[in-house]
Write an enzyme that holds these catalytic residues in place. Structure first.
Site, short mmCIF file in Angstrom:
data_model
loop_
_atom_site.label_atom_id
_atom_site.label_comp_id
_atom_site.label_asym_id
_atom_site.label_seq_id
_atom_site.Cartn_x
_atom_site.Cartn_y
_atom_site.Cartn_z
N SER A 29 0.48 -1.15 0.08
CA SER A 29 0.04 0.04 -0.11
C SER A 29 0.61 1.60 -0.02
CB SER A 29 -0.71 0.11 1.56
OG SER A 29 -1.21 1.24 1.00
N TYR A 66 -2.11 -0.43 10.24
CA TYR A 66 -2.08 -0.68 9.25
C TYR A 66 -1.24 -0.33 8.32
CZ TYR A 66 -3.69 -1.36 4.35
OH TYR A 66 -3.58 -2.11 2.73
N LYS A 115 1.92 -2.13 6.84
CA LYS A 115 2.60 -1.97 5.42
C LYS A 115 4.24 -1.91 5.60
CE LYS A 115 -0.83 -3.39 2.99
NZ LYS A 115 -0.84 -5.16 3.11
#
Length: 255
Positions: free
Chosen positions: A147, A160, A164
């Site tokens: 991402s 998150y 990542k």
């Protein structure tokens, strides 16, 4: 007469690929792109009914595909699945999980759930895939759908982003270890992509305004925007690329 160099081939005829998270969204797009290029694609996902529908759709185009019911957080099952298959030339990990909340409100349960999918499973999937590629003696390409949030921060996305960013570092280290064996590993880092899972975000006017302020192009991404990058990193066209990320973010991180 001048001898012209030849453009490397994007043809994947005779190659075998595993795509996780292949039942819908980005994963389905990746599976379709590889199958269209001639690859025999094993589509892995947890939801068997949706998975079978996806495989049938790919087969309906005359391309090669088969289903594999798999939860990649079950490391024993995942390792057994890869061990029981012929060696894969390409592995695309599109399985992912997001549970967004302010950092002060993050629960240990949400933290563990996100990390188990986005990092722990990705780590051991990479190791199992690379082991098979190295033992097979012909190398291969491992691609993680990461991402843009692996390169920047985001509101309510501390867990998150952490998963990542860690995935990006993991990829660099593995590329250094496996490069001499011909195993390449890279990430694709999309911006917000229109899929059924992101509709809730796009339906929030404040979130949508924040997204469109960050993206320099006048739209969000579609699944099709990820498919070409997947084919590129899977093919000989990217034979000298490893340990890096391909940002498909509409200029988000440029700013």
């Amino acid at each position: 007469m001048t001898q012209l160099p030849q453009t490397p081939s994007f043809d994947l005829t005779g190659k075998r690929a595993l795509v996780t998270g292949a039942s819908s969204g980005i994963g389905l797009g990746c599976a379709a792109a590889l199958a269209e290029a001639g690859c025999q694609v094993v589509c892995a996902a947890r939801r068997t009914d949706v998975l079978q529908s996806a495989v049938s759709a790919i087969a309906g185009q005359g391309w090669s595909s088969e289903p594999l019911a798999l939860d990649i957080t079950d490391l024993d099952a995942m390792t057994a699945a890869l061990t029981g298959q012929d060696t894969f030339d390409i592995v695309v990990n599109a399985a992912g999980l997001a549970r967004h909340s302010p950092a002060l409100e993050t629960t240990p349960e949400d933290y563990d759930a996100v990390m188990n999918v986005n990092l722990r499973a990705a780590y051991f999937l990479s190791a199992a895939a690379a082991r098979g590629m190295i033992e097979g003696g012909r190398g291969g390409s491992i691609i993680h759908i990461s991402s843009q949030m692996g390169h920047v921060g985001g509101v309510d996305r501390a867990v998150y982003c952490a998963s990542k960013h860690a995935l990006e570092g993991m990829t660099k280290a593995m590329a250094i270890e496996w490069g001499k064996s011909g195993v390449r590993i890279n990430t694709i880092c999309p911006t917000f992509v229109r899929t059924p899972l992101t509709e809730q975000t796009f339906n929030n006017p404040e979130r949508l305004a924040w997204i469109m302020d960050k993206i320099k192009l006048p739209r969000v991404a579609d699944v099709e925007d990820i498919m070409g990058a997947t084919l590129f990193l899977a093919s000989d066209a990217s034979a000298m690329i490893t340990g890096t990320s391909m940002l498909i973010d509409g200029g988000w991180t440029a700013g």
